[in-house]
Design a protein around this motif. Structure first.
Motif, PDB file in Angstrom:
ATOM      1  N   TYR A 196       3.823  -5.836   4.145  1.00 18.41           N
ATOM      2  CA  TYR A 196       3.048  -6.772   3.336  1.00 18.41           C
ATOM      3  C   TYR A 196       1.639  -6.850   3.912  1.00 18.41           C
ATOM      4  CZ  TYR A 196       7.700  -8.018   1.735  1.00 18.41           C
ATOM      5  OH  TYR A 196       8.974  -7.974   1.220  1.00 18.41           O
ATOM      6  N   TRP A 197       0.631  -6.542   3.064  1.00 17.78           N
ATOM      7  CA  TRP A 197      -0.750  -6.448   3.524  1.00 17.78           C
ATOM      8  C   TRP A 197      -1.640  -7.403   2.745  1.00 17.78           C
ATOM      9  CZ3 TRP A 197      -1.434  -3.408   7.756  1.00 17.78           C
ATOM     10  CH2 TRP A 197      -0.415  -2.487   8.044  1.00 17.78           C
ATOM     11  N   GLN A 198      -2.699  -7.846   3.412  1.00 20.18           N
ATOM     12  CA  GLN A 198      -3.701  -8.698   2.774  1.00 20.18           C
ATOM     13  C   GLN A 198      -5.064  -8.016   2.859  1.00 20.18           C
ATOM     14  OE1 GLN A 198      -2.488 -12.220   5.268  1.00 20.18           O
ATOM     15  NE2 GLN A 198      -2.782 -13.304   3.325  1.00 20.18           N
ATOM     16  N   GLY A 255       7.601   6.361  -3.022  1.00 23.86           N
ATOM     17  CA  GLY A 255       8.605   5.824  -2.104  1.00 23.86           C
ATOM     18  C   GLY A 255       8.095   5.659  -0.694  1.00 23.86           C
ATOM     19  N   ASN A 256       6.804   5.925  -0.474  1.00 21.09           N
ATOM     20  CA  ASN A 256       6.226   5.886   0.867  1.00 21.09           C
ATOM     21  C   ASN A 256       5.317   4.666   1.013  1.00 21.09           C
ATOM     22  OD1 ASN A 256       6.659   8.707   2.470  1.00 21.09           O
ATOM     23  ND2 ASN A 256       6.733   9.000   0.257  1.00 21.09           N
ATOM     24  N   TYR A 257       5.845   3.593   1.594  1.00 23.25           N
ATOM     25  CA  TYR A 257       5.122   2.340   1.756  1.00 23.25           C
ATOM     26  C   TYR A 257       4.520   2.266   3.159  1.00 23.25           C
ATOM     27  CZ  TYR A 257       7.100   0.518  -2.586  1.00 23.25           C
ATOM     28  OH  TYR A 257       7.431   0.310  -3.898  1.00 23.25           O
ATOM     29  N   ILE A 308       0.887  -1.170   0.000  1.00 25.90           N
ATOM     30  CA  ILE A 308       0.000   0.000   0.000  1.00 25.90           C
ATOM     31  C   ILE A 308       0.920   1.214   0.000  1.00 25.90           C
ATOM     32  CG2 ILE A 308      -1.864   1.214   1.177  1.00 25.90           C
ATOM     33  CD1 ILE A 308      -2.586  -1.398   2.570  1.00 25.90           C
ATOM     34  N   VAL A 309       0.919   1.966  -1.108  1.00 26.36           N
ATOM     35  CA  VAL A 309       1.908   3.025  -1.323  1.00 26.36           C
ATOM     36  C   VAL A 309       1.189   4.363  -1.466  1.00 26.36           C
ATOM     37  CG1 VAL A 309       3.902   3.733  -2.689  1.00 26.36           C
ATOM     38  CG2 VAL A 309       3.279   1.310  -2.569  1.00 26.36           C
ATOM     39  N   TRP A 310       1.684   5.377  -0.759  1.00 31.67           N
ATOM     40  CA  TRP A 310       1.062   6.710  -0.817  1.00 31.67           C
ATOM     41  C   TRP A 310       1.090   7.221  -2.246  1.00 31.67           C
ATOM     42  CZ3 TRP A 310       3.278  12.071   0.221  1.00 31.67           C
ATOM     43  CH2 TRP A 310       2.246  12.994   0.481  1.00 31.67           C
TER      44      TRP A 310
END
Length: 633
Positions: free
Chosen positions: A222-224, A199-201, A192-194
């Motif tokens: 790491y997301w589900q 570059g903002n995870y 999930i990246v801004w």
């Protein structure tokens, strides 16, 4: 003749290419999107009653346009393919008070492609002065700077708000929208990246805090997305920890940092074409969570900070949008553990981890003092200095999240009670924590941690006791302040500060009062045992400046009362003496801890008082009220 024939053949070869180029733009069977050049998601749209504005791309909107060539070069009637209405004429001078729309009667437009604006087009109706000459800055169709309406404004190549990208498309008005790509499932993992900075995870930190950081296989990024029973709704779970993103606040709140919790929280995940296909993440407890047009709140990166907050998530609030990209689960458990592991070599070498983070000066340390009964030498940060004839106790003005203060050091004794007082530049808002940490066994690991959660004052106080088994010698104290919620002394700080200071553990000893001068030719210094004060006497035309203890200025008075609760090593500082007169040498090496205080004075065999005994010589020592005795050094 041959040259004429050659030119004729070249012209014949060129003609089809020119015709193809001319015919490729416009015509009855071709349809186009007209997109504002400064925003690829702003499509020219005809609205109700012939109004025009820019809007997000949609097959349900009247965004299909035709360019019908006129008899004049580069000139067209611009017709909406859904309604058959034409873009009305520009005003002949720039005018942001009148919104252009569509009309029943065809209006001729000059369409100029400008390489100076990245190949975008200027659309100027031919009733306007200089409509065909871009160098004279004619007017043209422009998206208003106040809203999404269409106005007339300057269209020189520097006025990019008056330029449009024209792309051919199929006529798919009224058809169903293309299905959004499906996300989620037990066996899928995502970053999930801004959306505003790739570059903002989104990262889970220790203690369940969340923030954005650079990508790394040793970070919990790491997301589900686990589908619920509702359409487009998920529980968002961190694949490393098994914890879930907690619910948004129901209204805008930049004082509370969102983290993870043990129980699943339902989130509505909406992909928005108006934000380049980025996603809005809004928990279903929030009003209007399923209606982007009503600008519900959502997860947002907190301005200049790295924390995650709740903020408005309308399509204009791009700080509340995220890119979700599928990835393999490549989290490195061993590598993550190694980052915070102190090896035996590191412990033996007393290696301290330097924390990463971000700085916010508003809430960082203004000053810090270590004092208490267990201190034989106090610490002041920053160190006091001389300002003219006054002592200046300056304020800290750092510019980084980590500072190592080595100008001065504290000395403490085992079993003693110590107190750390910190003054901040301002009282911190909600969500911060402050800590003072000590390393008493000098292995680079802070084992004594004092924490204040949610400090709401600009003045903080911590107390602790020096362990009886504290190792002698150089150790370290760390003051730490962060918004991240992480409590590990070596963890990153968010919008805060880490200040490391030297703290030496020394053996308890009798109170020593030692005095000296910065130059024996400038003056003398003695300790008055009866008055319990040190006295500085300048010589010749020298002037007394101050008393210093280490690098700290402690007094500008020539007669300075000293505390008998701890040792002192004081230096009398004088200005230069330009006369031949010299001071009477004096020496005070030690004072007893019980009354009457005995001041030892040393005389050479001629009876002259000396500044300091030298090894290998014989002196007479007089300890009041005792008689003199011969002492060999």
């Amino acid at each position: 003749m041959f040259r004429k024939l050659q030119i004729a053949i070249f012209a014949l070869l060129l003609l089809p290419a020119l015709s193809a180029l001319a015919d490729s733009f416009g015509g009855e069977g071709k349809y186009y999107y007209i997109v504002w050049h400064k925003d690829s998601n702003s499509y020219l749209t005809e609205k109700e009653a012939g109004a025009m504005q820019v809007d997000a791309k949609s097959k349900q909107e009247k965004q299909y346009w035709q360019f019908i060539p006129t008899e004049n070069e580069n000139c067209y009637y611009i017709r909406n393919a859904v309604t058959g209405r034409y873009v009305e004429a520009c005003k002949t001078a720039k005018d942001d008070t009148y919104n252009l729309g569509t009309v029943e009667t065809a209006t001729e437009y000059y369409v100029a492609k400008e390489s100076a604006v990245g190949g975008a087009y200027r659309l100027t109706s031919t009733n306007c002065p200089n409509y065909s000459n871009t160098t004279l800055t004619p007017v043209g169709m422009n998206k208003s700077g106040k809203d999404n309406s269409i106005i007339t404004w300057d269209a020189g190549t520097s006025n990019t708000g008056s330029y449009w990208d024209i792309t051919e498309t199929e006529f798919t008005y009224g058809q169903e929208e293309d299905p959004q790509p499906k996300i989620g499932g037990e066996d899928k993992y995502y970053y999930i990246v801004w959306h505003n900075n790739n570059g903002n995870y989104m990262t889970e930190k220790s203690g369940g805090a969340m923030q954005v950081e650079g990508r790394s296989t040793v970070k919990k990024q790491y997301w589900q997305f686990l589908p619920t029973e509702k359409e487009n709704c998920y529980h968002i779970r961190n694949a490393v920890t098994g914890r879930y993103i907690e619910a948004c606040k129901t209204t805008n709140d930049n004082t509370y940092s969102i983290g993870t919790v043990d129980s699943p929280i339902e989130y509505y995940v909406s992909q928005e074409s108006a934000v380049g296909g980025a996603y809005r993440l809004t928990s279903t407890n929030c009003p209007n969570y399923g209606d982007t047009s009503k600008s519900p709140v959502g997860l947002n990166k907190n301005g200049a900070n790295s924390s995650i907050i709740t903020w408005g998530a309308g399509t204009g609030n791009t700080g509340s949008y995220w890119d979700i990209t599928e990835t393999d689960f490549t989290y490195d458990y061993e590598g993550a553990a190694a980052l915070t592991k102190h090896t035996e070599f590191a412990k033996q070498s007393q290696v301290y981890f330097m924390p990463c983070g971000s700085f916010l000066a508003t809430y960082c340390a203004h000053s810090l003092q270590l004092t208490g009964d267990g201190c034989v030498k106090e610490l002041d940060y920053p160190c006091s200095t001389l300002n003219g004839t006054n002592i200046r106790n300056g304020a800290a003005n750092t510019s980084s999240w980590w500072t190592l203060y080595t100008t001065d050091k504290a000395e403490v004794v085992p079993g003693g009670s110590i107190e750390v007082n910190v003054k901040l530049a301002a009282a911190p808002p909600a969500g911060y924590l402050a800590q003072v940490c000590f390393d008493w066994d000098h292995d680079g690991v802070f084992e004594d941690v004092q924490t204040i959660e949610e400090p709401r004052s600009a003045v903080l106080q911590f107390t602790t006791t020096v362990p009886l088994d504290a190792k002698m010698g150089e150790g370290r104290m760390r003051f730490r302040m962060t918004e991240s919620g992480e409590k590990e002394p070596e963890a990153e700080v968010v919008g805060g500060q880490v200040l490391d200071c030297m703290v030496w553990t020394v053996a308890e000893k009798e109170v020593d009062i030692a005095v000296a001068t910065n130059d024996a030719t400038r003056g003398s210094a003695v300790f008055d045992a009866e008055k319990l004060q040190v006295v500085a006497t300048p010589c010749g035309d020298a002037q007394f400046v101050c008393w210093m203890e280490g690098k700290k200025v402690v007094s500008t008075d020539a007669e300075y009362a000293v505390s008998m609760t701890r040792p002192h090593k004081l230096v009398a500082v004088f200005s230069a003496n330009t006369t031949s007169e010299r001071p009477q040498p004096t020496s005070v090496q030690q004072v007893s801890t019980t009354e009457p205080y005995a001041a030892p004075l040393f005389y050479d065999l001629s009876g002259r008082l000396v500044l300091s005994p030298e090894k290998g010589k014989t002196y007479i020592r007089k300890d009041a009220p005792e008689k003199g005795k011969v002492i060999n050094f």
